[in-house]
Design a protein around this motif. Structure first.
Motif, PDB file in Angstrom:
ATOM      1  N   CYS A   1      23.951  11.674 -30.886  1.00 48.21           N
ATOM      2  CA  CYS A   1      22.632  12.106 -31.334  1.00 48.21           C
ATOM      3  C   CYS A   1      22.028  13.013 -30.280  1.00 48.21           C
ATOM      4  N   MET A   2      21.484  14.122 -30.716  1.00 50.79           N
ATOM      5  CA  MET A   2      20.687  14.967 -29.835  1.00 50.79           C
ATOM      6  C   MET A   2      19.378  15.253 -30.531  1.00 50.79           C
ATOM      7  N   GLY A   3      18.313  15.156 -29.781  1.00 46.61           N
ATOM      8  CA  GLY A   3      17.005  15.299 -30.401  1.00 46.61           C
ATOM      9  C   GLY A   3      16.057  16.118 -29.562  1.00 46.61           C
ATOM     10  N   TRP A   4      14.960  16.479 -30.179  1.00 47.46           N
ATOM     11  CA  TRP A   4      13.875  17.179 -29.509  1.00 47.46           C
ATOM     12  C   TRP A   4      12.636  16.290 -29.517  1.00 47.46           C
ATOM     13  N   PHE A   5      12.046  16.187 -28.363  1.00 46.87           N
ATOM     14  CA  PHE A   5      10.796  15.456 -28.193  1.00 46.87           C
ATOM     15  C   PHE A   5       9.784  16.419 -27.580  1.00 46.87           C
ATOM     16  N   ARG A   6       8.529  16.084 -27.721  1.00 45.37           N
ATOM     17  CA  ARG A   6       7.507  16.919 -27.099  1.00 45.37           C
ATOM     18  C   ARG A   6       6.392  16.046 -26.535  1.00 45.37           C
ATOM     19  N   GLN A   7       5.778  16.585 -25.494  1.00 41.42           N
ATOM     20  CA  GLN A   7       4.694  15.850 -24.851  1.00 41.42           C
ATOM     21  C   GLN A   7       3.591  16.817 -24.468  1.00 41.42           C
ATOM     22  N   ALA A   8       2.436  16.600 -25.057  1.00 44.92           N
ATOM     23  CA  ALA A   8       1.259  17.392 -24.723  1.00 44.92           C
ATOM     24  C   ALA A   8       0.495  16.691 -23.607  1.00 44.92           C
TER      25      ALA A   8
END
Length: 125
Positions: free
Chosen positions: A33-40
């Motif tokens: 699994c490869m994923g994208w996460f984001r953090q503001a």
């Protein structure tokens, strides 16, 4: 343990597009699994989308459905996030993550044991 390197972030105006890339290297085992996460700033890191090496994709954030597309290269070592119709609320540091999962790729950051250094996406109104 392998390495993940993101690229493609930048600054755009609302309505614009960006394409993020994540290149995985050194993973001999233990990654499907490869994923994208984001953090503001001031917010928790949230899952955006993920893709299994068999091509199954999952979009975690309702706000990106229909605007973002996750895909992978033929060698399955590179994952892309095509981001269209960008909004100021998409502004965040975007991180690539990898891990080995039994079943669908999960949205929890704690399920992934490999992380990139992040690439900044800034969307101005």
């Amino acid at each position: 343990q392998g390495q993940l390197v993101e690229s493609g972030g930048g600054s755009v105006q609302a309505g614009g597009s960006l394409r993020l890339s994540c290149a995985a290297s050194g993973y001999r085992y233990g990654r499907n699994c490869m994923g994208w996460f984001r953090q503001a700033p001031g917010k928790e890191r949230e899952g955006v989308a993920a893709i299994r090496t068999d091509g199954v994709t999952t979009y975690f954030a309702d706000s990106v459905k229909g605007r973002f597309t996750i895909s992978q290269g033929n060698d399955k070592k590179t994952v892309y996030l095509e981001m269209n119709s960008l909004r100021p609320e998409d502004t965040a540091m975007y991180y690539c993550a990898a891990g080995f999962m039994y079943g669908p790729c999960p949205s929890s950051r704690y399920s992934y044991n490999g992380w990139g250094q992040g690439t900044q996406v800034t969307v101005s109104s």
